[in-house]
Scaffold this active site. Structure first.
Site, PDB file in Angstrom:
ATOM      1  N   THR A  86       0.868  -1.179   0.000  1.00 43.50           N
ATOM      2  CA  THR A  86       0.000   0.000   0.000  1.00 43.50           C
ATOM      3  C   THR A  86       0.907   1.232   0.000  1.00 43.50           C
TER       4      THR A  86
ATOM      5  N   THR B  35      -8.697  -4.407   6.085  1.00 46.55           N
ATOM      6  CA  THR B  35      -7.377  -5.012   6.319  1.00 46.55           C
ATOM      7  C   THR B  35      -7.246  -5.532   7.748  1.00 46.55           C
TER       8      THR B  35
ATOM      9  N   THR C 123      -1.741  -3.149  19.481  1.00 45.93           N
ATOM     10  CA  THR C 123      -1.404  -1.804  19.931  1.00 45.93           C
ATOM     11  C   THR C 123      -2.009  -1.462  21.289  1.00 45.93           C
ATOM     12  N   ASP C 124      -1.357  -0.546  22.007  1.00 42.98           N
ATOM     13  CA  ASP C 124      -1.935  -0.068  23.269  1.00 42.98           C
ATOM     14  C   ASP C 124      -3.201   0.763  23.048  1.00 42.98           C
ATOM     15  N   GLU C 125      -3.449   1.183  21.777  1.00 43.09           N
ATOM     16  CA  GLU C 125      -4.646   2.007  21.514  1.00 43.09           C
ATOM     17  C   GLU C 125      -5.939   1.245  21.786  1.00 43.09           C
TER      18      GLU C 125
ATOM     19  N   TYR D 161      -9.509   2.956  13.593  1.00 47.42           N
ATOM     20  CA  TYR D 161      -8.291   2.144  13.604  1.00 47.42           C
ATOM     21  C   TYR D 161      -8.226   1.264  14.844  1.00 47.42           C
TER      22      TYR D 161
ATOM     23  N   LYS E   9      -8.436  -2.782  15.386  1.00 49.48           N
ATOM     24  CA  LYS E   9      -7.372  -3.580  16.003  1.00 49.48           C
ATOM     25  C   LYS E   9      -7.918  -4.369  17.199  1.00 49.48           C
TER      26      LYS E   9
ATOM     27  N   ASN F 261       3.655   3.706  21.182  1.00 49.60           N
ATOM     28  CA  ASN F 261       4.081   4.436  19.968  1.00 49.60           C
ATOM     29  C   ASN F 261       5.539   4.171  19.630  1.00 49.60           C
TER      30      ASN F 261
ATOM     31  N   TYR G 219      -1.729  19.030  17.333  1.00 51.81           N
ATOM     32  CA  TYR G 219      -3.181  18.926  17.475  1.00 51.81           C
ATOM     33  C   TYR G 219      -3.617  19.414  18.867  1.00 51.81           C
TER      34      TYR G 219
ATOM     35  N   ASN H 158       2.915  15.425  23.873  1.00 58.04           N
ATOM     36  CA  ASN H 158       3.328  15.656  22.483  1.00 58.04           C
ATOM     37  C   ASN H 158       4.163  16.920  22.318  1.00 58.04           C
TER      38      ASN H 158
ATOM     39  N   ASP I  23      -7.905  19.959  16.786  1.00 52.48           N
ATOM     40  CA  ASP I  23      -7.626  18.644  17.370  1.00 52.48           C
ATOM     41  C   ASP I  23      -8.178  17.507  16.492  1.00 52.48           C
TER      42      ASP I  23
HETATM   43  P1  NAD Z   1       2.948   0.683   8.402  1.00 49.63           P
HETATM   44  O1  NAD Z   1       1.727   1.444   8.014  1.00 49.63           O
HETATM   45  O2  NAD Z   1       4.267   1.349   8.344  1.00 49.63           O
HETATM   46  O3  NAD Z   1       3.063  -0.640   7.514  1.00 49.63           O
HETATM   47  C1  NAD Z   1       1.978  -1.459   7.233  1.00 49.63           C
HETATM   48  C2  NAD Z   1       2.416  -2.495   6.204  1.00 49.63           C
HETATM   49  O4  NAD Z   1       1.301  -3.374   5.972  1.00 49.63           O
HETATM   50  C3  NAD Z   1       2.797  -1.893   4.855  1.00 49.63           C
HETATM   51  O5  NAD Z   1       3.954  -2.530   4.344  1.00 49.63           O
HETATM   52  C4  NAD Z   1       1.600  -2.172   3.978  1.00 49.63           C
HETATM   53  O6  NAD Z   1       1.897  -2.288   2.599  1.00 49.63           O
HETATM   54  C5  NAD Z   1       1.095  -3.491   4.562  1.00 49.63           C
HETATM   55  N1  NAD Z   1      -0.338  -3.705   4.333  1.00 49.63           N
HETATM   56  C6  NAD Z   1      -1.352  -2.839   4.607  1.00 49.63           C
HETATM   57  N2  NAD Z   1      -2.528  -3.367   4.208  1.00 49.63           N
HETATM   58  C7  NAD Z   1      -2.250  -4.604   3.725  1.00 49.63           C
HETATM   59  C8  NAD Z   1      -3.039  -5.642   3.180  1.00 49.63           C
HETATM   60  N3  NAD Z   1      -4.379  -5.514   3.038  1.00 49.63           N
HETATM   61  N4  NAD Z   1      -2.425  -6.773   2.786  1.00 49.63           N
HETATM   62  C9  NAD Z   1      -1.073  -6.926   2.913  1.00 49.63           C
HETATM   63  N5  NAD Z   1      -0.290  -5.969   3.373  1.00 49.63           N
HETATM   64  C10 NAD Z   1      -0.854  -4.814   3.793  1.00 49.63           C
HETATM   65  O7  NAD Z   1       2.632   0.115   9.860  1.00 49.63           O
HETATM   66  P2  NAD Z   1       3.587  -0.007  11.124  1.00 49.63           P
HETATM   67  O8  NAD Z   1       3.637   1.301  11.822  1.00 49.63           O
HETATM   68  O9  NAD Z   1       4.835  -0.684  10.722  1.00 49.63           O
HETATM   69  O10 NAD Z   1       2.702  -0.981  12.048  1.00 49.63           O
HETATM   70  C11 NAD Z   1       2.808  -2.396  11.917  1.00 49.63           C
HETATM   71  C12 NAD Z   1       1.882  -3.064  12.912  1.00 49.63           C
HETATM   72  O11 NAD Z   1       2.225  -2.653  14.224  1.00 49.63           O
HETATM   73  C13 NAD Z   1       0.403  -2.714  12.740  1.00 49.63           C
HETATM   74  O12 NAD Z   1      -0.340  -3.874  12.938  1.00 49.63           O
HETATM   75  C14 NAD Z   1       0.132  -1.689  13.829  1.00 49.63           C
HETATM   76  O13 NAD Z   1      -1.210  -1.746  14.247  1.00 49.63           O
HETATM   77  C15 NAD Z   1       1.073  -2.164  14.912  1.00 49.63           C
HETATM   78  N6  NAD Z   1       1.575  -1.126  15.819  1.00 49.63           N
HETATM   79  C16 NAD Z   1       2.130   0.017  15.336  1.00 49.63           C
HETATM   80  C17 NAD Z   1       2.649   0.962  16.216  1.00 49.63           C
HETATM   81  C18 NAD Z   1       3.300   2.228  15.727  1.00 49.63           C
HETATM   82  O14 NAD Z   1       3.645   3.089  16.547  1.00 49.63           O
HETATM   83  N7  NAD Z   1       3.517   2.416  14.421  1.00 49.63           N
HETATM   84  C19 NAD Z   1       2.557   0.733  17.597  1.00 49.63           C
HETATM   85  C20 NAD Z   1       1.950  -0.442  18.060  1.00 49.63           C
HETATM   86  C21 NAD Z   1       1.476  -1.372  17.153  1.00 49.63           C
HETATM   87  O1  DAU Z   2      -0.038   3.827  20.441  1.00 45.26           O
HETATM   88  C1  DAU Z   2       0.306   2.998  19.361  1.00 45.26           C
HETATM   89  C2  DAU Z   2      -0.161   3.633  18.078  1.00 45.26           C
HETATM   90  O2  DAU Z   2       0.699   4.724  17.827  1.00 45.26           O
HETATM   91  C3  DAU Z   2      -0.175   2.666  16.908  1.00 45.26           C
HETATM   92  O3  DAU Z   2      -1.115   1.666  17.132  1.00 45.26           O
HETATM   93  C4  DAU Z   2      -0.514   3.393  15.605  1.00 45.26           C
HETATM   94  O4  DAU Z   2      -0.381   2.495  14.506  1.00 45.26           O
HETATM   95  C5  DAU Z   2       0.435   4.547  15.427  1.00 45.26           C
HETATM   96  O5  DAU Z   2       0.068   5.295  14.280  1.00 45.26           O
HETATM   97  C6  DAU Z   2       0.422   5.450  16.650  1.00 45.26           C
HETATM   98  O6  DAU Z   2      -0.865   6.110  16.780  1.00 45.26           O
HETATM   99  P1  DAU Z   2      -0.970   7.620  17.273  1.00 45.26           P
HETATM  100  O7  DAU Z   2      -2.265   8.187  16.824  1.00 45.26           O
HETATM  101  O8  DAU Z   2      -0.634   7.739  18.707  1.00 45.26           O
HETATM  102  O9  DAU Z   2       0.255   8.223  16.437  1.00 45.26           O
HETATM  103  P2  DAU Z   2       0.438   9.578  15.625  1.00 45.26           P
HETATM  104  O10 DAU Z   2       1.884   9.651  15.262  1.00 45.26           O
HETATM  105  O11 DAU Z   2      -0.554   9.741  14.525  1.00 45.26           O
HETATM  106  O12 DAU Z   2       0.137  10.682  16.727  1.00 45.26           O
HETATM  107  C7  DAU Z   2       0.866  10.730  17.944  1.00 45.26           C
HETATM  108  C8  DAU Z   2       0.314  11.884  18.751  1.00 45.26           C
HETATM  109  O13 DAU Z   2       0.647  13.119  18.103  1.00 45.26           O
HETATM  110  C9  DAU Z   2      -1.212  11.889  18.859  1.00 45.26           C
HETATM  111  O14 DAU Z   2      -1.572  12.378  20.134  1.00 45.26           O
HETATM  112  C10 DAU Z   2      -1.656  12.867  17.767  1.00 45.26           C
HETATM  113  C11 DAU Z   2      -0.519  13.872  17.739  1.00 45.26           C
HETATM  114  N1  DAU Z   2      -0.238  14.492  16.417  1.00 45.26           N
HETATM  115  C12 DAU Z   2      -0.059  13.678  15.359  1.00 45.26           C
HETATM  116  C13 DAU Z   2       0.226  14.191  14.114  1.00 45.26           C
HETATM  117  C14 DAU Z   2       0.416  13.303  12.915  1.00 45.26           C
HETATM  118  C15 DAU Z   2      -0.103  15.869  16.315  1.00 45.26           C
HETATM  119  O15 DAU Z   2      -0.244  16.618  17.291  1.00 45.26           O
HETATM  120  N2  DAU Z   2       0.181  16.391  15.081  1.00 45.26           N
HETATM  121  C16 DAU Z   2       0.347  15.620  13.970  1.00 45.26           C
HETATM  122  O16 DAU Z   2       0.591  16.168  12.868  1.00 45.26           O
END
Ligand code: NAD
Ligand code: DAU
Length: 335
Positions: free
Chosen positions: A35, A99, A124-126, A149, A153, A178, A206, A248, A271
């Site tokens: 994606t 997905t 995720t902790d969310e 989201y 999850k 995060n 935000y 943040n 926000d």
């Molecule tokens: P990301 O968005 O960077 O990557 C997601 C990957 O999944 C991409 O390579 C995308 O191509 C693939 N994908 C999406 N839809 C798909 C589908 N339908 N079929 C096959 N592949 C698909 O995500 P990330 O930040 O690396 O997060 C990975 C996992 O960790 C997720 O499950 C997310 O919920 C979890 N997670 C993320 C965070 C965070 O802070 N980013 C924290 C806790 C948990």
């Molecule tokens: O807690 C784990 C989660 O962390 C994962 O499950 C998600 O996949 C990952 O995207 C992340 O979610 P958040 O919503 O916490 O992450 P994000 O980086 O989008 O935002 C972090 C915090 O910052 C949130 O309170 C929103 C704020 N924010 C975010 C963006 C993008 C801003 O204030 N400004 C911004 O432009």
């Protein structure tokens, strides 16, 4: 061991794959749809390794998933693939449902059919929703997700655990806080703020910026997942947190300091709807079961991350081209 890693071309999945190829003898088959968030450049460091293969498929496509299982015959699955961005799930919830829920169901069905010996579901902790001071969520904390989201999850977590109860599928669930680090898509707070600061663009905070997140360096997360894969008890959930709670606005100010930019770049914007105020986790269960602990302190992790973005402007420009700008305009011009 032969592993299927879904979402292995994304931020965390690619770190996990690079780590497995670098530090273990396992064979890794990445299953990814590519994606907007999936990027084969993230896997370039392992692309020539004979223990790595790439399979482009949608996890919600049962036939395509079956074909990958038939080809790989995996001993274990580590399931990262998801629509991972909260703001996108607010604009387009159907992708999250398709997905994160249907895709996870498809993966579970394939694992059941092929009798996969271990299925780690990366969550995720969310799923716990906003947590009031002074509490930290343990794994028994009630699920109260706020966004499409996190609701998707949480649904997938419950489905995964139901496959353990009903079919004795050997599943494990991880719930991390995060993440941050290299190769992070610049729609999320830390990489967006770093890349905007480096380009002298405004930093959109935000609301009042006092929302609290717990920050976990991506390699620490990947080591945590690997310890669960190796040593976790099936049917169990394990939190993976960074022991680093920050508002943040404090994160944004540290990014400005690390990039040498002025706080006048900060712009408070409207926000996020349904914005969770505070996430907080306890890691005790995982530490007790496996000995895992986060190693990276936040300031060192942030310095390493800023350094990576400074050294990889080409990667940033390529992921920002095309579809990215459309989302950026939609998300920020309306605020
Ligand atoms: P990301 O968005 O960077 O990557 C997601 C990957 O999944 C991409 O390579 C995308 O191509 C693939 N994908 C999406 N839809 C798909 C589908 N339908 N079929 C096959 N592949 C698909 O995500 P990330 O930040 O690396 O997060 C990975 C996992 O960790 C997720 O499950 C997310 O919920 C979890 N997670 C993320 C965070 C965070 O802070 N980013 C924290 C806790 C948990
Ligand atoms: O807690 C784990 C989660 O962390 C994962 O499950 C998600 O996949 C990952 O995207 C992340 O979610 P958040 O919503 O916490 O992450 P994000 O980086 O989008 O935002 C972090 C915090 O910052 C949130 O309170 C929103 C704020 N924010 C975010 C963006 C993008 C801003 O204030 N400004 C911004 O432009």
């Amino acid at each position: 061991m032969k592993l299927i890693v879904t979402g292995g071309a994304g931020f965390i999945g690619s770190c996990f794959v690079r780590m497995l190829i670098r530090e273990t003898d396992h064979s890794v088959a990445v299953l990814d749809k590519l994606t907007y968030a999936g990027n084969l450049e993230n896997l370039e460091p392992v692309s020539d390794n004979p223990r790595y293969t790439f399979h482009r498929a949608d996890i919600a496509d049962a036939e395509a998933v079956d074909q990958v299982f038939a080809d790989v015959q995996p001993d274990a699955v580590v399931h990262f693939a998801a629509e991972s961005h909260v703001d996108r799930s607010i604009f387009a919830p159907q992708d999250s449902i398709n997905t994160n829920v249907k895709g996870t169901f498809t993966m579970l069905e394939a694992a059941r059919k092929y009798k996969t010996a271990r299925f780690v579901h990366v969550s995720t902790d969310e799923v716990y929703g906003s947590i009031d001071e002074p509490y930290d969520a343990d794994e028994n904390y009630p699920l109260k997700p706020s966004s499409p989201y996190s609701a998707a999850k949480a649904s997938s977590d419950l489905l995964v655990l139901a496959y353990f109860t009903t079919y004795k599928l050997p599943v494990l669930v991880t719930r991390a806080s995060n993440n941050y680090g290299p190769y992070h898509f610049p729609e999320k707070l830390i990489p967006l703020m770093i890349s905007n600061a480096l380009e002298n663009k405004s930093l959109p905070v935000y609301g009042d910026g006092m929302q609290i997140r717990d920050w976990l360096y991506v390699e620490d997360h990947c080591r945590g997942i690997y310890s669960v894969l190796e040593k976790g008890t099936t049917g169990e959930v394990y939190n993976i947190g960074g022991n680093c709670s920050l508002p943040n606005i404090e994160v944004v100010k540290r990014i400005l300091a690390a990039t040498g930019k002025d706080e006048s770049l900060i712009k408070y914007v409207q926000d996020r709807p349904g914005h969770d105020r505070r996430y907080a986790l306890t890691n005790e269960k995982l530490t007790k079961a496996t000995g895992w602990e986060p190693r990276m302190d936040f300031d060192s992790g942030l310095t390493a991350t800023v350094q990576w973005y400074r050294e990889n402007p080409g990667w940033v420009q390529r992921v920002k081209s095309g579809e990215y700008q459309k989302f950026y305009d939609l998300n920020y011009t309306s605020r």
